[in-house]
Design an enzyme around this catalytic site. Structure first.
Site, short mmCIF file in Angstrom:
data_model
loop_
_atom_site.label_atom_id
_atom_site.label_comp_id
_atom_site.label_asym_id
_atom_site.label_seq_id
_atom_site.Cartn_x
_atom_site.Cartn_y
_atom_site.Cartn_z
N GLU A 136 0.86 -1.19 0.00
CA GLU A 136 0.00 0.00 0.00
C GLU A 136 0.89 1.24 0.00
O GLU A 136 1.87 1.30 0.75
CB GLU A 136 -0.88 -0.01 1.26
CG GLU A 136 -1.60 1.30 1.52
CD GLU A 136 -2.42 1.29 2.81
OE1 GLU A 136 -2.72 0.19 3.35
OE2 GLU A 136 -2.74 2.39 3.29
N GLU A 141 -2.53 11.81 3.09
CA GLU A 141 -3.40 11.38 4.19
C GLU A 141 -3.17 12.27 5.41
O GLU A 141 -2.03 12.62 5.73
CB GLU A 141 -3.08 9.93 4.59
CG GLU A 141 -3.91 9.41 5.76
CD GLU A 141 -3.54 7.99 6.16
OE1 GLU A 141 -2.38 7.60 6.01
OE2 GLU A 141 -4.43 7.27 6.63
#
Ligand SMILES: *[C@@H]1O[C@H](CO)[C@@H](O)[C@H](O)[C@H]1NC(C)=O
Ligand SMILES: *[C@@H]1O[C@H](CO)[C@@H](O)[C@H](O)[C@H]1NC(C)=O
Ligand SMILES: *[C@@H]1O[C@H](CO)[C@@H](O)[C@H](O)[C@H]1NC(C)=O
Ligand SMILES: *[C@@H]1O[C@H](CO)[C@@H](O)[C@H](O)[C@H]1NC(C)=O
Ligand SMILES: *[C@@H]1O[C@H](CO)[C@@H](O)[C@H](O)[C@H]1NC(C)=O
Ligand SMILES: *[C@@H]1O[C@H](CO)[C@@H](O)[C@H](O)[C@H]1NC(C)=O
Ligand SMILES: *[C@@H]1O[C@H](CO)[C@@H](O)[C@H](O)[C@H]1NC(C)=O
Length: 355
Positions: A136, A141
């Site tokens: 990932e 974020e």
């Protein structure tokens, strides 16, 4: 035979000779931005958020995912017009690209606004379908009223961030394994003031470049006034060689990229509260009150800034279409758990977010 002067020149320019040229293989922009994405269509059963990731039909009819007719840019947002009563969740969006992109790819996301506000947890990221195998990559974020973008890898055990050349600071762990530190990943923080939140919006956002290469994974971020012409020109080919030092860098030395990463699906999502943003001590770092009852419950007016405003996502590949994996597999609609934090694990993970 090369002349002596050209030999000297060649030896001075090893990186120029090694330049990797990427060719555009996919473009999500303008009126067709939402073509080629799957809408999750289920409540957030991935990160325990108080959110329902709506279907494409609901996203369209309730204008949670649409192309703004004035700017021609994609809006992906939290429902800020409905009243949610206690024990219910709020509508929002999670989309994953139907195509996935192999090692040897670069994706560039040009955004004017990213979601922020208390209880809001947005990300622009990618993962392989059988996470954590295949890895990932979190390009963008953060949560609540934090001020800086955070970039992270999550992988199977054995991938570490070793000797990065980057402008970011390491948050805590350089171990990318999902087993380490309750899956906090090997996370770094962009020191740039306009990398998240209101400052990002005030600067009219910018462009995130993610390079997914055998030599390593790197992220660059350029605010609007600093976007290089090689990006703003939307040229059909692209190189990262002249972008300067990346904000985040995970060289292959500590993590064999080919081993730990497989073809990635790109994802935009916005959840509310949940394992990270809603953990009591994480939430208290930048927000008052209680995440669910004081924000999610209510008339939604606290979510006026909970939206992505995206001009484009362009994907480039070193091998042209060979690195695009097209799939209509239902597996892409429901990827596996991403942040596999149990409630019990949160106590130890929470301290990671103290900056
Ligand atoms: C945009 O980036 C440039 C170059 O890093 C920097 O000098 C400038 O201060 C940034 N602008 C804002 C609003 O942060
Ligand atoms: C690049 O594409 C964007 C839309 O994604 C558009 O607004 C812009 O005008 C284009 N730039 C050039 C130089 O064509
Ligand atoms: C929404 O709720 C907030 C907080 O209770 C309140 O201040 C605001 O006036 C409400 N807005 C509308 C349009 O009802
Ligand atoms: C909801 O959010 C949008 C921005 O996403 C904003 O334009 C709008 O004024 C907000 N409030 C309402 C009641 O729609
Ligand atoms: C890209 O092409 C090179 C040369 O043909 C090949 O060795 C490599 O395996 C290809 N990579 C991918 C991801 O297809
Ligand atoms: C989430 O819900 C969907 C739909 O019910 C299901 O297919 C999927 O397996 C669930 N995922 C997890 C991680 O529970
Ligand atoms: C930082 O990472 C180490 C090693 O992975 C871990 O043992 C420690 O608990 C973490 N520290 C904090 C403050 O979370």
């Amino acid at each position: 035979m090369p002349s002596p002067s050209s030999v000297a020149l060649l030896s001075l320019l090893p990186s120029a000779l090694a330049a990797t040229t990427y060719d555009m293989v996919k473009e999500y922009s303008g009126s067709t931005f939402f073509t080629g994405w799957s809408f999750y269509g289920n409540y957030d059963n991935l990160t325990n958020g108080d959110a329902i990731f709506v279907t494409a039909d609901v996203a369209s009819s309730s204008k949670l995912a649409y192309v703004d007719s004035t700017t021609n840019r994609a809006i992906i947002k939290v429902d800020n017009t409905s009243t949610v009563v206690y024990n219910n969740k709020r509508n929002t969006v999670r989309i994953a690209s139907e195509d996935s992109f192999e090692v040897g790819s670069v994706w560039i996301a040009d955004m004017y606004h990213v979601p922020y506000g208390c209880s809001v947890w947005p990300a622009f990221w990618s993962q392989a379908p059988d996470w954590p195998t295949g890895g990932e990559i979190d390009t963008f974020e953060h949560w609540n009223m934090e001020l800086h973008n955070q970039m992270t890898l999550h992988t199977d055990a054995g991938c570490n961030q070793v000797s990065p050349v980057q402008t970011s600071t390491i948050i805590n762990s350089t171990d990318c394994s999902y087993l380490d530190d309750s899956n906090a990943g090997c996370s770094v923080m962009d020191p740039a003031s306009a990398s998240y939140g209101a400052a990002f919006a005030a600067a009219q956002g910018g462009a995130f470049v993610t390079e997914f290469s055998e030599a390593g994974i790197s992220v660059w971020f350029f605010n609007r006034s600093s976007i290089p012409t090689s990006i703003s020109s939307n040229a059909s080919s692209f190189t990262t060689d002249d972008l300067g030092t990346p904000v985040a860098n995970w060289p292959t030395g500590g993590c064999t990229i080919d081993t730990y990463f497989k073809a990635q699906n790109l994802i935009f999502d916005i959840t509310l509260c949940g394992d990270a943003a809603g953990a009591t001590s994480v939430f208290a770092q930048t927000c008052d009150g209680t995440c669910y009852t004081d924000y999610v419950v209510g008339n939604g007016s606290v979510y006026d800034n909970a939206y992505f405003d995206v001009a484009s996502v362009r994907v480039y590949s070193v091998n042209g279409s060979n690195t695009v994996v097209s799939s209509t597999s239902a597996a892409l609609v429901f990827p596996p758990n991403v942040w596999a934090w149990g409630a019990a694990a949160l106590g130890s993970a929470v301290a990671l977010f103290v900056l």
